[in-house]
Design a protein around this motif. Structure first.
Motif, PDB file in Angstrom:
ATOM      1  N   THR A  55      21.903 -41.535  16.909  1.00 28.34           N
ATOM      2  CA  THR A  55      21.450 -41.025  18.202  1.00 28.34           C
ATOM      3  C   THR A  55      21.681 -42.056  19.298  1.00 28.34           C
ATOM      4  O   THR A  55      21.532 -43.257  19.089  1.00 28.34           O
ATOM      5  CB  THR A  55      19.959 -40.647  18.156  1.00 28.34           C
ATOM      6  N   GLY A  56      22.088 -41.556  20.445  1.00 22.50           N
ATOM      7  CA  GLY A  56      22.273 -42.418  21.613  1.00 22.50           C
ATOM      8  C   GLY A  56      23.538 -43.252  21.576  1.00 22.50           C
ATOM      9  O   GLY A  56      23.657 -44.229  22.312  1.00 22.50           O
ATOM     10  N   ARG A  57      24.484 -42.908  20.738  1.00 23.83           N
ATOM     11  CA  ARG A  57      25.742 -43.662  20.647  1.00 23.83           C
ATOM     12  C   ARG A  57      26.825 -42.732  20.112  1.00 23.83           C
ATOM     13  O   ARG A  57      26.523 -41.746  19.461  1.00 23.83           O
ATOM     14  CB  ARG A  57      25.598 -44.872  19.742  1.00 23.83           C
ATOM     15  N   PRO A  58      28.089 -43.094  20.347  1.00 27.92           N
ATOM     16  CA  PRO A  58      29.160 -42.296  19.729  1.00 27.92           C
ATOM     17  C   PRO A  58      29.098 -42.444  18.209  1.00 27.92           C
ATOM     18  O   PRO A  58      28.897 -43.540  17.693  1.00 27.92           O
ATOM     19  CB  PRO A  58      30.449 -42.927  20.285  1.00 27.92           C
ATOM     20  N   VAL A  59      29.254 -41.334  17.509  1.00 29.38           N
ATOM     21  CA  VAL A  59      29.085 -41.313  16.055  1.00 29.38           C
ATOM     22  C   VAL A  59      30.279 -41.924  15.327  1.00 29.38           C
ATOM     23  O   VAL A  59      30.111 -42.719  14.399  1.00 29.38           O
ATOM     24  CB  VAL A  59      28.834 -39.865  15.568  1.00 29.38           C
ATOM     25  N   ARG A  60      31.491 -41.571  15.736  1.00 27.16           N
ATOM     26  CA  ARG A  60      32.675 -42.000  14.976  1.00 27.16           C
ATOM     27  C   ARG A  60      32.794 -43.520  14.874  1.00 27.16           C
ATOM     28  O   ARG A  60      33.049 -44.036  13.784  1.00 27.16           O
ATOM     29  CB  ARG A  60      33.948 -41.382  15.552  1.00 27.16           C
TER      30      ARG A  60
END
Length: 170
Positions: A55-60
């Protein structure tokens, strides 16, 4: 039997990121498909165990960083085993932890550079990698020195974003 939120999360992560993650893991493991599939599976399990990390960040980039760390850890574990176990012959990565990190980071920087536009990539190659001055780069590229300066500025910003997406820049 309905699927739980956890199962839906794993399926969604795999559907969106599974292919690129497997390709990345294949490159990291020197093409060892079984090891790459294991890395993808373990990466997704860690995402499932730590959904707050997503959460709160790019996942990849987070997934790629976890996969990279798993490959490095596995390599280091193989290197720490006694030679008589016979596990060294399948090591896909070079010896030495610092060398591994440097090689992986170098590969990720090259990949990030490839994502830049051709004009941005060209000015960075001339100024940073070939060590040319602004005037020399302008002459080689056939553009004004001011254009070299501005393109370099914007190219570095774009490179920083590309590296952040890969989890390399602060």
């Amino acid at each position: 039997m309905g699927s739980t939120a956890d199962e839906r999360l794993l399926r969604a992560l795999y559907a969106e990121h599974g292919g690129p993650l497997l390709g990345y893991a294949l490159r990291l493991t020197g093409g060892d498909r079984q090891q790459a599939e294991d890395v993808v599976q373990e990466t997704l399990v860690r995402a499932w165990r730590h959904p707050e990390a997503l959460t709160g960040r790019p996942v990849r980039p987070w997934l790629f960083t976890v996969a990279r760390n798993l490959v490095v850890d596995a390599h280091r574990a193989r290197q720490s085993r006694p030679p008589e176990t016979g596990l060294h012959e399948h090591a896909a990565l070079p010896d030495g932890g610092d060398d591994i990190d440097r090689a992986l980071e170098s590969w990720m920087v090259a990949e990030a550079l490839a994502d830049l536009s051709p004009p941005h990539r060209a000015v960075l190659l001339e100024t940073y990698y070939r060590g040319r001055s602004v005037a020399e780069a302008a002459k080689v590229l056939g553009i004004p020195a001011g254009t070299v300066k501005s393109r370099t500025y914007y190219a570095l910003r774009a490179l920083k974003l590309a590296l952040e997406e890969r989890g390399l820049a602060p």
